[in-house]
Design an enzyme around this catalytic site. Structure first.
Site, PDB file in Angstrom:
ATOM      1  N   LYS B  78      59.377  34.250  -6.652  1.00  0.00           N
ATOM      2  CA  LYS B  78      58.498  33.346  -5.903  1.00  0.00           C
ATOM      3  C   LYS B  78      57.110  33.365  -6.543  1.00  0.00           C
ATOM      4  CE  LYS B  78      57.099  32.238  -1.121  1.00  0.00           C
ATOM      5  NZ  LYS B  78      57.185  32.621   0.307  1.00  0.00           N
ATOM      6  N   SER B 171      58.460  28.968   3.753  1.00  0.00           N
ATOM      7  CA  SER B 171      57.800  28.648   2.514  1.00  0.00           C
ATOM      8  C   SER B 171      58.589  29.009   1.256  1.00  0.00           C
ATOM      9  CB  SER B 171      56.453  29.369   2.462  1.00  0.00           C
ATOM     10  OG  SER B 171      56.639  30.773   2.368  1.00  0.00           O
ATOM     11  N   SER B 195      59.520  32.642   6.676  1.00  0.00           N
ATOM     12  CA  SER B 195      59.620  32.008   5.364  1.00  0.00           C
ATOM     13  C   SER B 195      60.730  32.520   4.450  1.00  0.00           C
ATOM     14  CB  SER B 195      58.290  32.132   4.618  1.00  0.00           C
ATOM     15  OG  SER B 195      57.360  31.221   5.158  1.00  0.00           O
TER      16      SER B 195
END
Ligand SMILES: [Mg+2]
Ligand SMILES: [Zn+2]
Lengths: 496, 506, 95
Positions: B78, B171, B195
């Site tokens: 990420k 997210s 998320s």
């Protein structure tokens, strides 16, 4: 925050005489004292003063994305020790908060500080007033740990400021006094005392030139005993002398405004040492709203009472206790004791001289001869050419009557410039005091024989004996014991 | 040999150990797949050179029999995780040029264990979002085909506003999309309010949000420090367990990380759950909950019961307040955490006539709409006069939420079962309307877990009537991730692993 | 509680985010939507409840007082938009 309590009785000696009557100055101080530590409060970068631009900066100090603070345990210890030295409440649980504002030398966009729950609570400091005499007690509101900010240089370019983060994150103790101070002299004495205590503890080096100790001074004026007035805060004063000047100026400025029927705006001001005046620092529209909240990257700071007790047990003797002991054990005057305990090195020096000797004599030699001489040469006890052992030997030679006080001064001068063992110097240079009565008698007889007229006069006017003493001393090269000379002369001249 | 990208992490690991495949082959297969999947926008940066070099090093180690736990396993990272020498942006315009000279603790651990970095994954800007639409790189697209859309139709829409395609959630949308599209074998993710778990549920993948303090936050761009926790998204429960073992552990650089031994999480897979007490919180049966979510939930409980667990109804009375309290605490912390993005020390600067002008322009230009909105609300709730009414009250409610769970656990409940999301994935652009709160409701089942600092696992449990993946959430006691893996495995086995979509995008 | 336009501007200023006059009404609407969403918290009785300080209770670990970091000015300033001699440069700040 606690309600403000007026702890002092108005003292007319401290009033400012205004055109419309007397005014009393109310002063509270916030001292920022740099914690003595190797590394910063929340990073492993050096806390040392100076350094190349951004050299003493870790990624945490530059607030790089994802960086997290980890607290330096030494800074915690130092804060606790300082609190103990200020006779203050140590809080076993305290919290770090974020104080949010934007400034180029504040990389995180917030300062990690302690707001609602500081590590140290209320305490007190006893302050001697050297000029006006007497003693006051200044209340401590709190002591908390926080980060220092970086530094911006504004004179490197016409359009840009240069930001150096070497100071960013260095540990500070903010020590907030109660508004218990009533004159610039008191303020100077308070800061001096605070500095002494911190230096004794080794928790702050007190170096004001390097900004290790800075004062924010809150000044207001009021009619004696009346309600507190609106205060102005003079920021970042970095010398005790300037602080005194700033207070005097600011108090008079406020009295001037009030007597002209004006009101004081609560604001932050700067002291301009060159002009000797304070001026407003920030525009009013920039109202601050720091949005304090507990720093979620840090857990509450907790420790046990036994941890505190352990630190307390190992505190050095502090100036008040040392002063009391010097008076009790060495028979010193309060004044001499105060002078000696002002710096730990001085007190240590004195004690090394006084150990096993006449304390008063030792104090006299340390304060008058040594300090006087050091002062003249811009030195201090740590760089003194005369060691405490040497000075101790000189005191010994005086006490045992080997040398006279006058010769001792000569001897001190020799040791100061040439060094060496005082006893050996006395021996080698024949400075020994004459204690052999036979030799003194011989000298007296010679003087008497040479001055029959004076002998007659002296019989009528006994104070003439002083002249005889002087002559005998001259005859003996100053080595005769003055007391012995005096006694023998009296006998020989038949003076009672 | 089958397509190497269709292996699970565990299968690939075993094949590598058995020398049936090489790390380089495995990495190349994924790099190829990534190349063909660019339009999904799961990755915001491919690092093929890094990947091949790391894979080669892994092959050497595998040859020597010195393989680490994740030796040769290609992962996506990420873009919130700082990667040394590799651009790290948090998918924000303000950090578009930021190249850190440091490596996050968690990725360091992954590399220590032999994993291979394929690239950086898309996410909502600064992890603020539930759809990956707030990314400065544009949305990541879910590889899940929308209902009644053919592969060809979907492909035509791809890159063409993406309208009609699905969000992967957020997210960690890039992480979930990359796993579902077989563009890596495991992905790092972060979870502040859901998320990790919400995108996992939207994409038919498995997401584990560990206990707060289990994984270090050092080197991960902060959103809300007291809620942020990093964890893995992968294809199976076992794969997340393998990854978590590598990611977890104490970090002296993160004061909030816990000094506690890391168990072999994989060993929990397949452990009997007989006699375990599973709580079903009645307050999660929210108004207007769809029939299919309700049915899925019951089915999940039934599966656990069949495996020997006892199902009990519990009460978590403050559940209802978790989301509003979250939307005070998280923006407040974010408003402060994001103050450092000021155009002075790094990032994209917009010049100004003075320093304040520079700050204001830099931040107005550098932050997207959602981030600015949250900074504003966070600034407001912390500001003078409102702090107690909002922030302190919200933190008190957090205490109550945590106490709710503690009471349940004290009464003997071993874990809690809830739906992961109130609905399956929605379409791109569908919820970016006027009312931000509508989007926030996505996190309604997941935020409580962050508020209480507990571990939560999202595991696929079936599909909606339209065929979209749906997930269930298991919530455990602090640091009892193992039990979640055991329970999650039972659900995964019972539900049957979600079939990952064919590569319609390629 | 709800915010007026002046408050929106004050908050934007505090947050150092430039906001144009045209953006204000929209932001005001969003902030007020958020504030009305969180309004429900007022119905919770929080009397005597300690606000959460650390969700995972534990003692804060401390670092030893050693210099372990620094002397990386090149790295510290490496991503900066404008530097000179390892200083960060900003428009002149006048006090
Ligand atoms: Mg202050
Ligand atoms: Zn301060």
């Amino acid at each position: 925050m606690n309600a403000i309590v007026d702890s002092r009785t108005p003292d007319p000696k401290k009033f400012i005489k205004g055109a419309t009557g007397d005014w009393e100055i109310i002063i509270g101080l916030e001292i920022h004292a740099q914690v003595t530590s190797k590394a910063k409060l929340f990073s492993g970068a050096s806390a040392e003063y100076g350094g190349d631009p951004n050299a003493h900066v870790a990624l945490v100090d530059a607030a790089m994305p994802g960086m997290l603070p980890v607290i330096n345990e030494e800074c915690v210890k130092q804060a606790i020790r300082s609190g103990l030295g200020l006779n203050a409440q140590i809080n076993l649980r305290s919290v770090f908060d974020r104080k949010n504002y934007f400034y180029p030398d504040l990389p995180q966009g917030y300062q990690i500080s302690q707001y609602k729950s500081p590590i140290v609570g209320e305490g007190k400091v006893i302050v001697d007033l050297p000029e006006s005499g007497g003693q006051i007690t200044v209340g401590i509101e709190r002591l908390h740990l926080e980060q220092d900010a970086g530094k911006s240089l504004h004179d490197q370019s016409p359009t840009m400021s240069f930001v150096d983060l070497n100071r960013s994150g260095v540990a500070l103790m903010e020590i907030v006094s109660k508004p218990d101070i009533r004159s610039s002299e008191e303020a100077r004495a308070y800061v001096t005392k605070l500095r002494t205590i911190l230096r004794y503890l080794g928790t702050c080096d007190g170096n004001m030139d390097e900004g290790s100790l800075r004062a924010d001074v809150n000044v207001s004026v009021r009619r004696p005993g009346g309600a507190f007035g609106t205060r102005c805060e003079i920021k970042n004063v970095n010398s005790i002398r300037f602080m005194g000047q700033a207070i005097e100026y600011e108090a008079r400025r406020q009295v001037g405004i009030l007597e002209d029927g004006g009101t004081i705006d609560q604001e932050t001001r700067l002291y301009d040492a060159a002009k000797g005046e304070t001026r407003s620092m920030r525009t009013k529209e920039e109202a601050h709203d720091y949005r304090y909240f507990p720093d979620p990257d840090l857990l509450p700071l907790e420790f046990t009472q036994s941890y505190v007790d352990e630190l307390k047990a190992h505190l050095p003797e502090l100036p008040d206790a040392k002063k009391a002991r010097f008076i009790a054990d060495y028979g010193l005057t309060t004044y001499d004791a105060s002078v000696l305990v002002g710096e730990r090195d001085q007190a240590d020096y004195f004690e090394s001289v006084a150990q096993g000797r006449d304390g008063k004599l030792a104090a006299n030699w340390v304060i008058n001869e040594l300090f006087g001489r050091l002062n003249k040469e811009g030195k201090d006890v740590t760089t003194s050419p005369v060691s405490s052992q040497q000075l101790g030997a000189i005191v010994d030679l005086i006490s045992e009557g080997t040398i006279s006080g006058k010769l001792a001064k000569d001897l001190f001068e020799i040791v100061w410039t040439e060094g060496g063992d005082p006893r050996a110097i006395v021996e080698a240079r024949g400075m020994k005091q004459m204690t052999d009565t036979g030799a003194i008698e011989k000298a007296i007889d010679a003087v008497i024989a040479a001055n029959p007229d004076k002998v007659e006069q002296a019989k009528a006017k006994p104070t003439m004996i002083g002249w005889f003493v002087g002559q005998v001393m001259k005859e003996t090269g100053g080595k005769a014991n003055p007391q012995a000379v005096n006694d023998l002369l009296k006998a020989k001249l038949g003076i009672q | 040999m089958t397509d190497l990208t269709s292996l699970t992490l565990a299968e690939a690991r075993d094949a590598l150990k058995a020398k049936k495949i090489s790390a380089l082959e495995l990495t190349d297969a994924h790099l190829n797949a990534m190349e063909k999947a660019k339009a999904l926008n799961a990755y915001v940066l491919d690092t093929p050179k890094h990947a091949r070099a790391m894979a080669k090093a892994s092959d050497t180690k595998l040859q020597k029999g010195e393989a680490g736990l994740l030796e040769g396993i290609p992962l996506g990272i990420k873009d919130l995780y700082a990667t040394k020498g590799v651009r790290t942006t948090a998918c924000s315009k303000i950090l578009l040029n930021f190249v850190p000279e440091y490596e996050s603790t968690v990725t360091s651990k992954l590399w220590r264990d032999g994993a291979v970095m394929l690239g950086k994954l898309n996410n909502d800007e600064f992890a603020m979002g539930s759809s990956n639409e707030s990314s400065a790189f544009g949305p990541s697209v879910s590889p899940i085909l929308p209902p009644n859309v053919s592969a060809a139709q979907a492909k035509a829409k791809l890159g063409n506003c993406n309208k009609g395609l699905l969000v992967p959630g957020g997210s960690s949308g890039g992480s979930a999309a990359a796993i579902a599209a077989r563009l890596c074998l495991g992905a790092t993710a972060t979870d502040t309010g859901g998320s990790i778990r919400q995108p996992a549920a939207f994409t038919g993948t498995v997401g584990m949000k560990p206990t707060y303090g289990r994984c270090s936050r050092w080197g991960i761009v902060a959103f809300a420090s007291s809620l942020d926790q990093d964890g893995p998204i992968a294809k199976t429960v076992r794969d997340t367990a393998i990854m978590l073992r590598s990611m977890a552990g104490h970090d002296p650089k993160d004061t909030t990380s816990v000094d506690r031994a890391v168990p072999d999480y994989e060993a929990a897979i397949g452990k009997s759950i007989k006699g375990m007490k599973i709580g079903i919180p009645k307050e999660y049966r929210v108004d207007g909950m769809s029939q299919e979510i309700d049915a899925l939930w019951s089915k999940g409980a039934e599966w656990l019961k069949q495996a020997g667990a006892e199902i009990v109804e519990i009460s978590l009375p403050h559940t209802h307040y978790a989301l509003p309290a979250y939307y005070i605490v998280a923006p407040a912390e974010a408003s402060s955490n994001l103050a450092r993005y000021d155009g002075v020390r790094y990032g994209v600067r917009v010049p100004g006539k003075d320093i304040i002008d520079l700050y204001e322009k830099t931040r107005a230009n550098g932050f997207g709409v959602e981030v600015r909105r949250r900074i504003m609300i966070g600034t407001y709730v912390l500001s003078a006069g409102y702090y107690d009414a909002y922030y302190v009250r919200a933190q008190k409610i957090r205490t109550l939420i945590k106490q709710d769970f503690e009471k349940a656990y004290d009464s003997g409940v071993d874990a809690v079962l809830t739906p992961a999301t109130p609905s399956p994935a929605f379409g791109i652009g569908e919820k970016s309307g006027a009312d931000p709160v509508e989007m926030y409701l996505n996190d309604i089942f997941t935020v409580t877990v962050n508020m209480a600092g507990l571990p939560g696992l999202a595991v696929p449990a079936g599909v909606s009537k339209e065929g979209l993946p749906l997930g269930l959430q298991l919530i455990g006691r602090p640091f009892d991730e193992e039990i979640l893996f055991s329970l999650g495995e039972v659900i995964e086995q019972a539900a049957g692993r979600t079939k990952l979509p064919d590569a319609w995008w390629a | 509680m709800s915010v007026d336009q002046a408050t929106v501007q004050r908050i934007a200023r505090l947050a150092r985010i430039a906001v144009t006059d045209e953006e204000v009404p929209h932001l005001q609407g969003e902030l007020n939507a958020m504030l009305s969403f969180v309004e429900q918290l007022n119905s919770v009785n929080v009397e005597g409840v300690e606000p959460m300080t650390s969700v995972t209770p534990m003692a804060m670990k401390k670092r030893v007082d050693e210099v372990t970091d620094g002397n990386i000015a090149e790295i510290v300033t490496g991503n900066a938009p404008q530097t000179e001699d390892h200083y960060f440069l900003v428009p002149k700040v006048i006090e």
